[in-house]
Enzyme design. Structure first.
Site, PDB file in Angstrom:
ATOM      1  N   ARG A  21      -0.106  -1.951   6.511  1.00 49.75           N
ATOM      2  CA  ARG A  21      -0.778  -0.646   6.618  1.00 49.75           C
ATOM      3  C   ARG A  21      -1.949  -0.712   7.605  1.00 49.75           C
ATOM      4  O   ARG A  21      -2.100   0.153   8.472  1.00 49.75           O
ATOM      5  CB  ARG A  21      -1.271  -0.200   5.234  1.00 49.75           C
ATOM      6  CG  ARG A  21      -1.484   1.285   5.124  1.00 49.75           C
ATOM      7  CD  ARG A  21      -1.967   1.656   3.733  1.00 49.75           C
ATOM      8  NE  ARG A  21      -1.147   1.103   2.669  1.00 49.75           N
ATOM      9  CZ  ARG A  21      -1.543   0.999   1.399  1.00 49.75           C
ATOM     10  NH1 ARG A  21      -2.746   1.430   1.047  1.00 49.75           N
ATOM     11  NH2 ARG A  21      -0.748   0.484   0.492  1.00 49.75           N
TER      12      ARG A  21
ATOM     13  N   SER B 137       8.392  -8.315   0.784  1.00 48.68           N
ATOM     14  CA  SER B 137       8.047  -7.061   1.466  1.00 48.68           C
ATOM     15  C   SER B 137       6.580  -7.052   1.887  1.00 48.68           C
ATOM     16  O   SER B 137       5.725  -7.641   1.218  1.00 48.68           O
ATOM     17  CB  SER B 137       8.311  -5.892   0.505  1.00 48.68           C
ATOM     18  OG  SER B 137       7.680  -4.717   0.951  1.00 48.68           O
TER      19      SER B 137
ATOM     20  N   GLU C 285      16.982  -8.360   6.192  1.00 50.70           N
ATOM     21  CA  GLU C 285      15.825  -7.720   6.841  1.00 50.70           C
ATOM     22  C   GLU C 285      16.250  -6.640   7.825  1.00 50.70           C
ATOM     23  O   GLU C 285      17.273  -6.788   8.493  1.00 50.70           O
ATOM     24  CB  GLU C 285      15.058  -8.774   7.662  1.00 50.70           C
ATOM     25  CG  GLU C 285      13.688  -9.133   7.168  1.00 50.70           C
ATOM     26  CD  GLU C 285      12.653  -8.029   7.167  1.00 50.70           C
ATOM     27  OE1 GLU C 285      12.869  -6.973   7.793  1.00 50.70           O
ATOM     28  OE2 GLU C 285      11.617  -8.217   6.532  1.00 50.70           O
TER      29      GLU C 285
ATOM     30  N   SER D 238       4.918  -4.335   1.839  1.00 54.52           N
ATOM     31  CA  SER D 238       4.324  -3.158   1.194  1.00 54.52           C
ATOM     32  C   SER D 238       3.484  -3.504  -0.027  1.00 54.52           C
ATOM     33  O   SER D 238       3.879  -4.287  -0.876  1.00 54.52           O
ATOM     34  CB  SER D 238       5.427  -2.187   0.778  1.00 54.52           C
ATOM     35  OG  SER D 238       4.854  -1.112   0.067  1.00 54.52           O
TER      36      SER D 238
ATOM     37  N   THR E 260      12.365   4.069   2.877  1.00 56.77           N
ATOM     38  CA  THR E 260      11.036   4.678   2.783  1.00 56.77           C
ATOM     39  C   THR E 260      10.431   4.903   4.168  1.00 56.77           C
ATOM     40  O   THR E 260       9.381   5.536   4.275  1.00 56.77           O
ATOM     41  CB  THR E 260      10.090   3.804   1.924  1.00 56.77           C
ATOM     42  OG1 THR E 260      10.350   2.437   2.207  1.00 56.77           O
ATOM     43  CG2 THR E 260      10.295   4.048   0.440  1.00 56.77           C
TER      44      THR E 260
ATOM     45  N   ASP F  35      14.200  -7.787   1.877  1.00 63.59           N
ATOM     46  CA  ASP F  35      13.112  -6.925   2.306  1.00 63.59           C
ATOM     47  C   ASP F  35      13.293  -5.603   1.528  1.00 63.59           C
ATOM     48  O   ASP F  35      14.367  -5.375   0.955  1.00 63.59           O
ATOM     49  CB  ASP F  35      13.245  -6.696   3.824  1.00 63.59           C
ATOM     50  CG  ASP F  35      12.274  -5.670   4.342  1.00 63.59           C
ATOM     51  OD1 ASP F  35      11.077  -5.797   4.063  1.00 63.59           O
ATOM     52  OD2 ASP F  35      12.723  -4.717   5.020  1.00 63.59           O
ATOM     53  N   LEU F  36      12.277  -4.755   1.489  1.00 63.70           N
ATOM     54  CA  LEU F  36      12.410  -3.514   0.700  1.00 63.70           C
ATOM     55  C   LEU F  36      12.735  -2.308   1.596  1.00 63.70           C
ATOM     56  O   LEU F  36      13.848  -1.789   1.583  1.00 63.70           O
ATOM     57  CB  LEU F  36      11.118  -3.278  -0.090  1.00 63.70           C
ATOM     58  CG  LEU F  36      11.072  -2.018  -0.944  1.00 63.70           C
ATOM     59  CD1 LEU F  36      12.130  -2.043  -2.045  1.00 63.70           C
ATOM     60  CD2 LEU F  36       9.683  -1.840  -1.571  1.00 63.70           C
TER      61      LEU F  36
ATOM     62  N   ASN G 267       2.974  -1.220  -2.089  1.00 61.95           N
ATOM     63  CA  ASN G 267       3.543  -0.300  -3.081  1.00 61.95           C
ATOM     64  C   ASN G 267       4.908  -0.753  -3.579  1.00 61.95           C
ATOM     65  O   ASN G 267       5.610   0.011  -4.251  1.00 61.95           O
ATOM     66  CB  ASN G 267       3.691   1.092  -2.459  1.00 61.95           C
ATOM     67  CG  ASN G 267       2.355   1.672  -2.025  1.00 61.95           C
ATOM     68  OD1 ASN G 267       1.443   1.805  -2.843  1.00 61.95           O
ATOM     69  ND2 ASN G 267       2.214   1.997  -0.748  1.00 61.95           N
TER      70      ASN G 267
HETATM   71  P1  B16 Z   1       2.372  -0.027   2.373  1.00 64.80           P
HETATM   72  P2  B16 Z   1       8.854  -3.716   4.197  1.00 64.80           P
HETATM   73  C1  B16 Z   1       6.791  -2.279   5.122  1.00 64.80           C
HETATM   74  O1  B16 Z   1       7.771  -2.507   4.144  1.00 64.80           O
HETATM   75  C2  B16 Z   1       7.166  -1.048   5.945  1.00 64.80           C
HETATM   76  O2  B16 Z   1       8.322  -1.325   6.729  1.00 64.80           O
HETATM   77  C3  B16 Z   1       6.033  -0.704   6.874  1.00 64.80           C
HETATM   78  O3  B16 Z   1       6.360   0.446   7.633  1.00 64.80           O
HETATM   79  C4  B16 Z   1       4.752  -0.469   6.039  1.00 64.80           C
HETATM   80  O4  B16 Z   1       3.652  -0.166   6.885  1.00 64.80           O
HETATM   81  C5  B16 Z   1       4.461  -1.740   5.224  1.00 64.80           C
HETATM   82  O5  B16 Z   1       5.576  -2.030   4.400  1.00 64.80           O
HETATM   83  C6  B16 Z   1       3.221  -1.584   4.351  1.00 64.80           C
HETATM   84  O6  B16 Z   1       3.485  -0.629   3.375  1.00 64.80           O
HETATM   85  O7  B16 Z   1       1.548   0.939   3.150  1.00 64.80           O
HETATM   86  O8  B16 Z   1       3.221   0.612   1.285  1.00 64.80           O
HETATM   87  O9  B16 Z   1       1.551  -1.190   1.852  1.00 64.80           O
HETATM   88  O10 B16 Z   1       9.852  -3.316   5.241  1.00 64.80           O
HETATM   89  O11 B16 Z   1       8.135  -5.018   4.503  1.00 64.80           O
HETATM   90  O12 B16 Z   1       9.431  -3.675   2.803  1.00 64.80           O
HETATM   91 MG    MG Z   2      11.784  -3.398   6.216  1.00 66.74          MG
END
Ligand code: B16
Ligand code: MG
Length: 218
Positions: free
Chosen positions: A49, A114, A169, A116, A17, A9-10, A118
């Site tokens: 998000r 992940s 994770e 995310s 972050t 996981d990231l 981003n």
């Molecule tokens: P983004 P992970 C998740 O990262 C975060 O834990 C979570 O808080 C965030 O809302 C989600 O990514 C989406 O991120 O807004 O950058 O698309 O833990 O799955 O690496």
């Molecule tokens: Mg995480």
């Protein structure tokens, strides 16, 4: 013996972050008169998000038009990225890089799994992209953790069977996703929170090369 693959996981595992997500969500919530605490932020870890904003609006008992919802998501991400773009290699969590080096030295296939959107930008910012044989992120997955889709897709991209994959994770939803994918789960965080994981460590400083070796050979 089949080769073991590792899926990371990231956020909360490779980099922290969560603190940037917290600041950006807090500012956004406050701008629409919703109070937002660190405890509530805990519940957003690993959550997409869209789902995060839906939860914040629910907690604040607010309903928005689709346009306003989209505008706020964009506003949050713009602020979040100002923090991300200041990250350096110093933001990589302790002992993560030596762990990646060790796994590479053993020829272990490595993937990112992940939520995310981003993720690629963050890996590039902290110079870790080259470690990953596959990157499965929020731009690829359609079903959020605890659905196993993110990890199942990562295993496929590594040409690995789920039973030969190990997931690191930090979120409850992520551990549940790994378990649902029938992968071995290693929780990074606190035991009471991540009790469903096969193993739990506070962080990578607690994970010895001996333990990693055992994981790779089981
Ligand atoms: P983004 P992970 C998740 O990262 C975060 O834990 C979570 O808080 C965030 O809302 C989600 O990514 C989406 O991120 O807004 O950058 O698309 O833990 O799955 O690496
Ligand atoms: Mg995480």
């Amino acid at each position: 013996m089949a080769k073991t693959s590792i899926i990371f996981d990231l956020d909360g595992v490779i980099v922290d972050t969560a603190k940037f997500h917290f600041l950006a969500w807090k500012n956004l919530a406050n701008s629409i008169d919703i109070n937002f605490t660190e405890q509530e932020n805990e519940q957003l870890k690993g959550v997409s998000r869209i789902k995060s904003l839906e939860k914040i609006l629910q907690w604040g008992n607010k309903k928005l038009s689709q346009d306003e919802f989209d505008r706020l998501m964009h506003q949050k991400n713009t602020e979040y990225l100002t923090f991300v773009d200041q990250m350096t290699e110093d933001d990589i969590l302790p002992e993560v890089k030596p762990t990646l080096d060790f796994l590479k030295s053993k020829g272990t296939p490595i993937a990112l799994g992940s939520a995310s959107k981003n993720a690629k930008r963050i890996l590039k910012q902290v110079n870790l992209t080259h470690y990953f044989d596959a990157i499965v992120d929020g731009t690829v997955v359609t079903k959020a953790k605890p659905d196993p889709q993110v990890f199942v897709t990562a295993a496929k991209q590594l040409n690995s069977k789920p039973q030969n994959c190990i997931v690191f994770e930090d979120s409850v939803a992520g551990v549940q996703a790994a378990n649902a994918a029938e992968m071995l789960s290693v929780g990074i965080g606190k035991t009471p929170v991540l009790g469903e994981a096969n193993y739990v460590f506070s962080d990578f400083t607690e994970i010895s090369q001996n333990f990693l070796e055992k994981l790779l050979n089981q």
